[in-house]
Design a protein around this motif. Structure first.
Motif, PDB file in Angstrom:
ATOM      1  N   ARG A 280      17.919 -28.817 -29.727  1.00 17.92           N
ATOM      2  CA  ARG A 280      17.739 -27.385 -29.490  1.00 17.92           C
ATOM      3  C   ARG A 280      17.970 -26.590 -30.770  1.00 17.92           C
ATOM      4  O   ARG A 280      17.314 -25.570 -31.009  1.00 17.92           O
ATOM      5  CB  ARG A 280      18.682 -26.914 -28.385  1.00 17.92           C
ATOM      6  CG  ARG A 280      18.251 -27.367 -26.989  1.00 17.92           C
ATOM      7  CD  ARG A 280      19.319 -27.119 -25.932  1.00 17.92           C
ATOM      8  NE  ARG A 280      19.762 -25.732 -25.949  1.00 17.92           N
ATOM      9  CZ  ARG A 280      21.038 -25.360 -25.981  1.00 17.92           C
ATOM     10  NH1 ARG A 280      22.005 -26.279 -26.023  1.00 17.92           N
ATOM     11  NH2 ARG A 280      21.345 -24.091 -25.986  1.00 17.92           N
ATOM     12  N   GLY A 281      18.881 -27.073 -31.611  1.00 16.36           N
ATOM     13  CA  GLY A 281      19.138 -26.406 -32.880  1.00 16.36           C
ATOM     14  C   GLY A 281      18.005 -26.530 -33.879  1.00 16.36           C
ATOM     15  O   GLY A 281      17.943 -25.761 -34.850  1.00 16.36           O
TER      16      GLY A 281
ATOM     17  N   PRO B 283      12.035 -23.993 -33.404  1.00 11.24           N
ATOM     18  CA  PRO B 283      11.724 -22.696 -34.006  1.00 11.24           C
ATOM     19  C   PRO B 283      12.304 -21.564 -33.169  1.00 11.24           C
ATOM     20  O   PRO B 283      12.298 -21.628 -31.924  1.00 11.24           O
ATOM     21  CB  PRO B 283      10.188 -22.661 -33.988  1.00 11.24           C
ATOM     22  CG  PRO B 283       9.769 -24.102 -33.893  1.00 11.24           C
ATOM     23  CD  PRO B 283      10.833 -24.788 -33.102  1.00 11.24           C
ATOM     24  N   GLU B 284      12.782 -20.523 -33.816  1.00 11.44           N
ATOM     25  CA  GLU B 284      13.476 -19.445 -33.117  1.00 11.44           C
ATOM     26  C   GLU B 284      12.614 -18.819 -32.023  1.00 11.44           C
ATOM     27  O   GLU B 284      13.104 -18.454 -30.952  1.00 11.44           O
ATOM     28  CB  GLU B 284      13.908 -18.384 -34.124  1.00 11.44           C
ATOM     29  CG  GLU B 284      14.747 -17.270 -33.526  1.00 11.44           C
ATOM     30  CD  GLU B 284      15.222 -16.280 -34.561  1.00 11.44           C
ATOM     31  OE1 GLU B 284      15.728 -15.212 -34.164  1.00 11.44           O
ATOM     32  OE2 GLU B 284      15.083 -16.559 -35.769  1.00 11.44           O
ATOM     33  N   TRP B 285      11.317 -18.734 -32.249  1.00  7.14           N
ATOM     34  CA  TRP B 285      10.445 -18.037 -31.299  1.00  7.14           C
ATOM     35  C   TRP B 285      10.197 -18.813 -30.012  1.00  7.14           C
ATOM     36  O   TRP B 285       9.646 -18.261 -29.049  1.00  7.14           O
ATOM     37  CB  TRP B 285       9.122 -17.660 -31.966  1.00  7.14           C
ATOM     38  CG  TRP B 285       8.372 -18.822 -32.577  1.00  7.14           C
ATOM     39  CD1 TRP B 285       8.616 -19.399 -33.783  1.00  7.14           C
ATOM     40  CD2 TRP B 285       7.273 -19.531 -32.011  1.00  7.14           C
ATOM     41  NE1 TRP B 285       7.737 -20.437 -34.022  1.00  7.14           N
ATOM     42  CE2 TRP B 285       6.894 -20.535 -32.951  1.00  7.14           C
ATOM     43  CE3 TRP B 285       6.555 -19.419 -30.828  1.00  7.14           C
ATOM     44  CZ2 TRP B 285       5.855 -21.412 -32.722  1.00  7.14           C
ATOM     45  CZ3 TRP B 285       5.509 -20.296 -30.592  1.00  7.14           C
ATOM     46  CH2 TRP B 285       5.169 -21.272 -31.539  1.00  7.14           C
TER      47      TRP B 285
ATOM     48  N   ALA C 225      12.900 -21.014 -28.899  1.00  6.46           N
ATOM     49  CA  ALA C 225      14.196 -21.670 -28.701  1.00  6.46           C
ATOM     50  C   ALA C 225      14.780 -21.461 -27.307  1.00  6.46           C
ATOM     51  O   ALA C 225      15.630 -22.236 -26.869  1.00  6.46           O
ATOM     52  CB  ALA C 225      15.200 -21.185 -29.754  1.00  6.46           C
ATOM     53  N   ASP C 226      14.337 -20.419 -26.587  1.00  2.30           N
ATOM     54  CA  ASP C 226      14.863 -20.182 -25.241  1.00  2.30           C
ATOM     55  C   ASP C 226      14.122 -21.066 -24.245  1.00  2.30           C
ATOM     56  O   ASP C 226      13.019 -20.745 -23.800  1.00  2.30           O
ATOM     57  CB  ASP C 226      14.711 -18.709 -24.850  1.00  2.30           C
ATOM     58  CG  ASP C 226      15.324 -18.419 -23.471  1.00  2.30           C
ATOM     59  OD1 ASP C 226      15.933 -19.338 -22.885  1.00  2.30           O
ATOM     60  OD2 ASP C 226      15.181 -17.281 -23.002  1.00  2.30           O
TER      61      ASP C 226
END
Length: 386
Positions: free
Chosen positions: A77-78, A81-83, A85-86
């Motif tokens: 999960r780390g 990519p931030e976009w 990540a949820d």
């Protein structure tokens, strides 16, 4: 159409396991191409609940893989990519309850604790503190704080987004028809979109892995096992953990082809309640069986009586990849150099996917594996077809 450089590995199957393997390989610098006859998460992954469980496995190789994979989920999960990540990760924990003789459940929990799992036996009063709406017939419970849940389609597509971001490729609507060999090793994949040259092929076809392995000339025994799930209308918060009855563990480990049902109830972020689970080996028969749905509903109401007044919004089902000895198939096929398999996880594929991807990557690169790979080897008697 633009085609990237020749991939090191073609992953056949864009479900959760294929996506996790592709992500782990690409994170290690391996050039990856993922192909799927439908598209990302279109098969077994889309028909799952998103279970990430350590609570339902007997001590042994699969439990060791599950414990390692629960930790690996944090790492994976780390890397997303931030976009994307949820992925609706919820470390909600699990509560297993018995409504009859408490001894089998407490004995099972003791075996798991001896294997390093956090499994706390709790009284009925403590069960009601955790789950106020559960049946008063509970005689004992076990709390598993490490059980978690993820939205499987979001997770698989996020992993594939990570692959793309590192220069890998994902192609939908491409059916793998077989492999091409030269001097006993893989040099490409035959597909409905033409031949694809590559150095290795990973069979991550889930319940269809047996068919692809046969087409590749190295058959393995992986069979479909069907499961059904009920979905209620959205509700206020009413089920706080993943809650299931003590019969679930026996159903998971059974090899019986006949219908087996056990009760698993949990809420989603959207407010719906998922109700499972069923298992039956009926091939790829997709017919909806009302008796299965009725049995799931009856048992769910027995565990949470309030559900008797809650409408079911929809139901869905899917096929899970079943290996006869209940262990995944993870590793290289000794019969064809460059052919790999990652399948046979049955209903545990979502939870086991990160460690499966890591284990495939470690073996592919010749690194020290983080868990013993030998129980999952391809050339074991239960899996190699005659």
């Amino acid at each position: 159409m633009h085609r990237s450089a020749t991939p090191d590995v073609v992953v056949v199957g864009a479900g959760m396991v294929g996506a996790a393997c592709a992500e782990a390989l690409s994170a290690a610098g391996v050039r990856v191409l993922v192909i799927d006859r439908d598209g990302p998460a279109a098969g077994t992954t889309a028909s799952g609940e998103g279970n990430v469980l350590v609570s339902d496995k007997e001590p042994g190789p699969e439990l060791e893989l599950a414990v390692a994979s629960r930790a690996e989920w944090e790492t994976v999960r780390g890397r997303l990519p931030e976009w994307v990540a949820d992925v609706e990760w919820e470390a909600k924990g699990g509560v297993v309850v018995a409504t009859g003789d408490p001894e089998p459940l407490t004995a099972f929990a003791a075996k798991q604790r001896a294997a390093g799992v956090s499994a706390r036996v709790i009284t009925p009063a403590e069960v009601f503190d955790l789950e106020p709406l559960v049946t008063p017939r509970v005689t004992v419970g076990v709390h598993y704080p490490d059980d978690a849940q993820v939205q499987p389609v979001l997770a698989a597509t996020a992993l594939l987004a990570a692959v793309r971001e590192r220069g890998g490729e994902v192609r939908s609507g491409v059916t793998a028809l077989g492999i091409r060999q030269s001097r006993g090793r893989v040099v490409g994949v035959d597909t409905s979109d033409g031949d694809i040259a590559c150095g290795a092929v990973l069979n991550a076809c889930g319940p269809w892995a047996g068919a692809f392995s046969a087409a590749a000339g190295a058959p393995i025994e992986v069979l479909p096992r069907r499961g059904m799930i009920l979905v209620t209308a959205p509700l206020p918060e009413c089920v706080r953990h993943k809650v299931y009855d003590a019969d679930y563990v026996g159903a998971v480990g059974s090899g019986d082809a006949d219908l087996q049902t056990s009760t698993v109830v949990e809420s989603t972020r959207a407010g719906t309640v998922l109700i499972g689970s069923s298992r039956e080996r009926i091939g790829f028969d997709e017919a909806v069986r009302v008796r299965v749905l009725r049995e799931l509903a009856r048992k769910a109401v027995g565990l949470f009586p309030f559900l008797g007044d809650v409408p079911v919004m929809r139901t869905y089902g899917g096929f899970r990849p079943y290996a006869p000895d209940h262990l995944p198939v993870i590793g290289a096929d000794p019969r064809v150099l460059g052919l790999w398999h990652a399948t046979g996880h049955e209903g545990a594929g979502i939870g086991l996917a990160p460690s499966t991807g890591r284990l495939i990557t470690e073996q592919f690169l010749g690194l020290t594996p983080h868990v013993d790979p030998s129980p999952f080897r391809v050339d074991r008697r239960a899996v190699i077809a005659a």
